[in-house]
Design an enzyme around this catalytic site. Sequence first.
Site: not given
Length: 194
Positions: A130, A133, A158, A183
Amino acid sequence: MPDIAEVPILLITSLDDQSSRISGLQAGADDFVSKPYNSIELFARLQTILRLNRYRRIAEQQHELEDLNSELLTAYDKTIEGWSLALDLRDKEVEGHTNRVTEIALKFARAVGFSEQELLHIRRGALLHDVGKLGVPDSILLKPDKLTEDEWRVMRMHPVHAYQWLSSIAFLLPALEIPYCHHEKWDGTGYRAV
């Protein structure tokens, strides 16, 4: 100037008893030659000692390089852990999320038989999954309400941010697919980029 430890020390003496030879070697001599000596033999012994000293030095340097490489890898991994912690500190709602994802990813990877080297890359990728982000504005990342479609477009960037930031770091290339594609779904309905 060569390292003094590489200079051969030969004892040339008329003493030829075993006790004298052992005492000389214990005192630091590399070899013991009794008089009268043969100059060709003396030269050959010197060459052998020099070669052995070079091999010893090469082995020491290789060990030093291995130690430095290990320290560098540890520093890289600690930096990655720091980035991960920074992300968790930024968004208290998901605190610990990165560590949980990393633990689950490693458990799964071990279960399906990934090698230790592959596990290192999976760990790094999971810790960074992540990191993109950091490129998402706080107004979107920390928004307590449902995101608008435009905000979702920004949030879905992101993985691309992660790819852009990390792809120039050769050390992280084997781990890059995780932050870039985390994702994606098996059926292709996920996202990695808008």
